[in-house]
Motif scaffolding. Structure first.
Motif, PDB file in Angstrom:
ATOM      1  N   ARG A 304      -2.956 -15.066   8.648  1.00  0.00           N
ATOM      2  CA  ARG A 304      -1.923 -14.768   9.390  1.00  0.00           C
ATOM      3  C   ARG A 304      -1.443 -13.382   9.114  1.00  0.00           C
ATOM      4  N   ASP A 305      -2.574 -12.578   9.133  1.00  0.00           N
ATOM      5  CA  ASP A 305      -2.010 -11.150   8.975  1.00  0.00           C
ATOM      6  C   ASP A 305      -1.334 -10.320  10.080  1.00  0.00           C
ATOM      7  N   GLN A 306      -1.172 -11.155  11.031  1.00  0.00           N
ATOM      8  CA  GLN A 306      -0.555 -10.376  12.196  1.00  0.00           C
ATOM      9  C   GLN A 306       0.653 -10.817  12.361  1.00  0.00           C
ATOM     10  N   VAL A 307       1.208 -11.684  11.239  1.00  0.00           N
ATOM     11  CA  VAL A 307       2.951 -12.008  11.283  1.00  0.00           C
ATOM     12  C   VAL A 307       3.201 -10.827  10.008  1.00  0.00           C
ATOM     13  N   GLU A 308       4.364 -10.290  10.258  1.00  0.00           N
ATOM     14  CA  GLU A 308       4.998  -9.138   9.399  1.00  0.00           C
ATOM     15  C   GLU A 308       5.259  -9.853   7.825  1.00  0.00           C
ATOM     16  N   ALA A 309       5.771 -11.081   7.966  1.00  0.00           N
ATOM     17  CA  ALA A 309       6.003 -11.407   6.617  1.00  0.00           C
ATOM     18  C   ALA A 309       5.058 -11.777   5.652  1.00  0.00           C
ATOM     19  N   TYR A 310       3.834 -11.993   6.306  1.00  0.00           N
ATOM     20  CA  TYR A 310       2.541 -11.979   5.235  1.00  0.00           C
ATOM     21  C   TYR A 310       2.078 -10.665   5.098  1.00  0.00           C
ATOM     22  N   GLN A 311       2.238  -9.528   5.977  1.00  0.00           N
ATOM     23  CA  GLN A 311       1.874  -8.175   5.425  1.00  0.00           C
ATOM     24  C   GLN A 311       2.727  -7.828   4.231  1.00  0.00           C
ATOM     25  N   GLU A 312       4.090  -8.206   4.360  1.00  0.00           N
ATOM     26  CA  GLU A 312       5.023  -7.973   3.267  1.00  0.00           C
ATOM     27  C   GLU A 312       4.598  -8.492   2.048  1.00  0.00           C
ATOM     28  N   ILE A 313       4.482  -9.648   1.999  1.00  0.00           N
ATOM     29  CA  ILE A 313       4.223 -10.239   0.766  1.00  0.00           C
ATOM     30  C   ILE A 313       2.868  -9.902   0.038  1.00  0.00           C
ATOM     31  N   ARG A 314       1.824  -9.506   0.881  1.00  0.00           N
ATOM     32  CA  ARG A 314       0.767  -8.977   0.402  1.00  0.00           C
ATOM     33  C   ARG A 314       0.960  -7.646  -0.288  1.00  0.00           C
ATOM     34  N   ALA A 315       2.042  -6.796   0.169  1.00  0.00           N
ATOM     35  CA  ALA A 315       2.347  -5.385  -0.526  1.00  0.00           C
ATOM     36  C   ALA A 315       2.945  -5.816  -1.728  1.00  0.00           C
ATOM     37  N   ARG A 316       3.995  -6.797  -1.986  1.00  0.00           N
ATOM     38  CA  ARG A 316       4.883  -7.028  -3.144  1.00  0.00           C
ATOM     39  C   ARG A 316       3.793  -7.698  -4.032  1.00  0.00           C
ATOM     40  N   LEU A 317       2.813  -8.612  -3.774  1.00  0.00           N
ATOM     41  CA  LEU A 317       1.959  -8.954  -4.800  1.00  0.00           C
ATOM     42  C   LEU A 317       0.929  -7.779  -5.509  1.00  0.00           C
ATOM     43  N   ASP A 318       0.535  -6.972  -4.633  1.00  0.00           N
ATOM     44  CA  ASP A 318      -0.252  -5.700  -5.224  1.00  0.00           C
ATOM     45  C   ASP A 318       0.618  -5.108  -6.052  1.00  0.00           C
ATOM     46  N   ALA A 319       2.005  -5.003  -5.900  1.00  0.00           N
ATOM     47  CA  ALA A 319       2.795  -4.085  -6.711  1.00  0.00           C
ATOM     48  C   ALA A 319       3.137  -4.841  -8.208  1.00  0.00           C
ATOM     49  N   LEU A 320       3.376  -6.253  -7.855  1.00  0.00           N
ATOM     50  CA  LEU A 320       3.616  -6.869  -9.085  1.00  0.00           C
ATOM     51  C   LEU A 320       2.240  -6.975 -10.101  1.00  0.00           C
ATOM     52  N   SER A 321       1.266  -7.441  -9.360  1.00  0.00           N
ATOM     53  CA  SER A 321      -0.143  -7.327 -10.174  1.00  0.00           C
ATOM     54  C   SER A 321      -0.362  -6.005 -10.978  1.00  0.00           C
ATOM     55  N   GLY A 322       0.086  -4.767 -10.169  1.00  0.00           N
ATOM     56  CA  GLY A 322      -0.237  -3.612 -10.874  1.00  0.00           C
ATOM     57  C   GLY A 322       0.788  -3.298 -12.126  1.00  0.00           C
ATOM     58  N   ARG A 323       2.071  -3.840 -11.620  1.00  0.00           N
ATOM     59  CA  ARG A 323       2.901  -3.630 -12.870  1.00  0.00           C
ATOM     60  C   ARG A 323       2.603  -4.333 -14.078  1.00  0.00           C
ATOM     61  N   ILE A 324       2.201  -5.738 -13.867  1.00  0.00           N
ATOM     62  CA  ILE A 324       1.870  -6.324 -15.120  1.00  0.00           C
ATOM     63  C   ILE A 324       0.773  -5.663 -15.856  1.00  0.00           C
ATOM     64  N   ASN A 325      -0.478  -5.493 -15.013  1.00  0.00           N
ATOM     65  CA  ASN A 325      -1.229  -4.531 -15.472  1.00  0.00           C
ATOM     66  C   ASN A 325      -0.923  -3.385 -16.261  1.00  0.00           C
ATOM     67  N   GLY A 326      -0.044  -2.616 -15.715  1.00  0.00           N
ATOM     68  CA  GLY A 326       0.153  -1.618 -16.243  1.00  0.00           C
ATOM     69  C   GLY A 326       0.944  -1.478 -17.664  1.00  0.00           C
ATOM     70  N   GLU A 327       1.650  -2.596 -17.705  1.00  0.00           N
ATOM     71  CA  GLU A 327       2.644  -2.757 -18.765  1.00  0.00           C
ATOM     72  C   GLU A 327       1.873  -3.400 -20.045  1.00  0.00           C
ATOM     73  N   TYR A 328       0.913  -4.310 -19.693  1.00  0.00           N
ATOM     74  CA  TYR A 328       0.215  -5.093 -20.582  1.00  0.00           C
ATOM     75  C   TYR A 328      -1.501  -4.812 -21.120  1.00  0.00           C
ATOM     76  N   ALA A 329      -1.904  -3.944 -19.954  1.00  0.00           N
ATOM     77  CA  ALA A 329      -3.469  -3.886 -20.059  1.00  0.00           C
ATOM     78  C   ALA A 329      -3.875  -3.046 -21.216  1.00  0.00           C
ATOM     79  N   ASP A 330      -5.027  -3.224 -21.606  1.00  0.00           N
ATOM     80  CA  ASP A 330      -5.528  -2.319 -22.719  1.00  0.00           C
ATOM     81  C   ASP A 330      -6.972  -1.682 -22.131  1.00  0.00           C
ATOM     82  N   ILE A 331      -7.513  -0.741 -22.821  1.00  0.00           N
ATOM     83  CA  ILE A 331      -8.931  -0.282 -22.555  1.00  0.00           C
ATOM     84  C   ILE A 331     -10.128  -1.238 -22.224  1.00  0.00           C
ATOM     85  N   ASP A 332      -9.862  -2.498 -22.854  1.00  0.00           N
ATOM     86  CA  ASP A 332     -10.988  -3.455 -22.528  1.00  0.00           C
ATOM     87  C   ASP A 332     -10.384  -4.772 -22.057  1.00  0.00           C
TER      88      ASP A 332
END
Length: 507
Positions: A304-332
């Motif tokens: 349902r990518d034509q519905v605005e609410a679905y576009q917004e949640i995709r952006a928020r999940l991209d940011a959340l996963s990036g934040r977690i990986n940025g905080e806890y990831a290591d080189i391997d």
């Protein structure tokens, strides 16, 4: 010979046991139609400059499909509009996302009329008609207006909202009244049945009948809970396929020294994905000694990518996963792998089997078949642990899962820690109960229960009673229900009936 006609918004051609994952509804309906003669009618998924009602008929994997194209305005007002901007968020308790627009309602009514006009000539005198989901609530009323007197049943795959939420919908009385043109109205759980009954008693002045039906708006309909299942044994067999074994080997190699936590959900705000990520983040913060021992894989195909609410949640999940990986990831190592891609059912079977934890935490869900498929795919000698939201319909049946509040990061974090440390004996004991349930209450039991109830939902129509409004008691198999109650280990009401034997002529 009596036929079964299934009607749903979208008709998706089945592609075989290991084919592309087309969703729980599509797989369940294809299974039903392979067993019984009849056809599957609905929208093709295509648009046309002008609606003509022209049918396209094809045969795929033993199923006859009859589809019709819609206009672009139909798509925007009926599907993207009333169905997915009005009913879907409201029925999933997201009143803040519910949009009310007159054109949406007009499009919804128009498409249901067009479906009825196209479908009615295909219906023969003895056919049973089984209509599915929130897109098509008014369809029986439109068919009745065209003179269709057949038994017609409706099954809602999503939750029915609480009474006080339902009354916020403009035109709610007309929508509920349309349901009483059905002979049988089915829901996933007894909770949804009770919510519907409360509305009818309070808002429509309805009455509850002794045999389990309800009378309102001058009509009688049977009401019941029919929890949908999966073809559990077939899905278990899929784990032996070449694609499943290959996926299993890849994931085991990738997580050789780590435990895999897996979630598979269509990208939707009802699935609790943001809260799930937050729960995993809390687990990482609270358990520094376990961080590098886990990998969370979240598969979330776009929808349902034509519905605005679905576009917004995709952006928020991209940011959340990036934040977690940025905080806890290591080189391997990165703790979160987030993928917006659709995978085949056989690949998912291998993925589930490789996982130590299945994380299924929707904020509100009619049933959730991913939870049942995860259970079906497990190794009986070394099964993984299912963590399941208490607000998924499946939680009523799968009580040996670790049940959590999906809105609580602490609850999810604690369940993850418990699942990852659970000893093998407890995992096996829990899995055996879960597996027995999904095999017993599988898609065949769901299908037979609903069709049997619809077949006996009313007497033959008479001139005084043209729609056969006098309810007939549901057929109960005394061998299965010696006390007239629900099956052992089930929380469903007596309305959930496993009808054994041939109900319809086999095609």
């Amino acid at each position: 010979m009596t036929r079964l006609i299934v009607v749903s918004n979208r008709v998706t051609a089945p592609t075989g046991a290991g084919g592309e994952s087309v969703g729980g509804l599509a797989m369940a309906l294809a299974a039903a139609l392979r067993e019984y003669s009849g056809l599957w009618f609905g929208w093709s998924g295509r648009t046309t400059p002008e609606f003509t009602g022209q049918l396209t008929v094809q045969r795929a994997e033993g199923v006859t499909l009859a589809t019709v194209d819609l206009e672009e305005a139909d798509l925007q007002e009926y599907y993207n509009g009333y169905a997915n901007k009005t009913l879907w968020p409201l029925f999933h308790y997201r009143q803040d996302l519910t949009a009310y627009d007159r054109s949406f309602g007009e499009g919804y009514g128009r498409v249901n009329r067009r479906f009825a006009e196209t479908l009615a000539p295909l219906i023969e005198a003895d056919d049973l008609v089984w209509i599915h989901d929130y897109h098509l609530i008014p369809l029986a009323r439109e068919l009745r207006a065209l003179g269709v007197k057949n038994r017609i049943g409706f099954f809602l795959h999503i939750p029915w909202p609480a009474h006080q939420l339902m009354v916020t919908l403009p035109g709610h009385k007309d929508l509920v009244q349309a349901l009483f043109d059905y002979d049988l109205i089915g829901f996933q759980t007894q909770e949804h049945v009770q919510a519907f009954e409360e509305y009818v008693l309070s808002e429509a002045g309805g009455t509850r009948l002794e045999d389990g039906g309800m009378r309102a708006y001058g009509r009688t309909a049977r009401i019941g809970a029919f929890p949908i299942g999966v073809d559990a044994e077939d899905f278990a067999q899929l784990t032996r396929s070449e694609a499943a074994r290959r996926t299993f080997d890849v994931m085991k190699a990738h997580t050789a020294f780590r435990k895999l936590i897996v979630g598979v959900d269509r990208l939707d705000y009802s699935k609790g994905l943001e809260e799930r990520f937050a729960g995993f983040e809390r687990f990482m913060a609270d358990n520094p000694d376990l961080r590098r021992e886990v990998l969370m894989l979240q598969i979330a195909p776009l929808s349902r990518d034509q519905v605005e609410a679905y576009q917004e949640i995709r952006a928020r999940l991209d940011a959340l996963s990036g934040r977690i990986n940025g905080e806890y990831a290591d080189i391997d190592w990165t703790p979160v792998r987030y993928v917006n891609k659709t995978y085949r059912r056989d690949q998912l079977a291998g993925l589930y089997r490789a996982a130590q934890v299945g994380l299924v935490t929707p904020k509100r869900d009619g049933m959730n078949l991913v939870a049942k498929e995860f259970v079906a795919a497990q190794d009986p000698e070394d099964p993984g642990v299912l963590i399941l939201s208490r607000f998924a319909g499946a939680a009523d049946q799968l009580r040996q899962a670790l049940i959590v509040n999906p809105n609580s990061p602490e609850d999810i974090a604690e369940a993850l820690k418990r699942a990852l440390s659970m000893d093998r004996d407890e995992r096996i004991a829990r899995w055996k109960v879960l597996y027995d349930n999904i095999v017993t209450e599988d898609v065949t039991a769901w299908r037979d229960a609903f069709v049997a109830a619809l077949s006996g939902a009313r007497e033959t129509p008479t001139p005084e009673d043209p729609y056969g409004e006098q309810a007939r008691p549901l057929p109960v198999d005394a061998r299965l229900f010696p006390n007239g109650g629900a099956p052992a280990g089930s929380s469903t009401s007596p309305a959930f009936v496993h009808a054994q034997g041939a109900v319809l002529g086999r095609g």
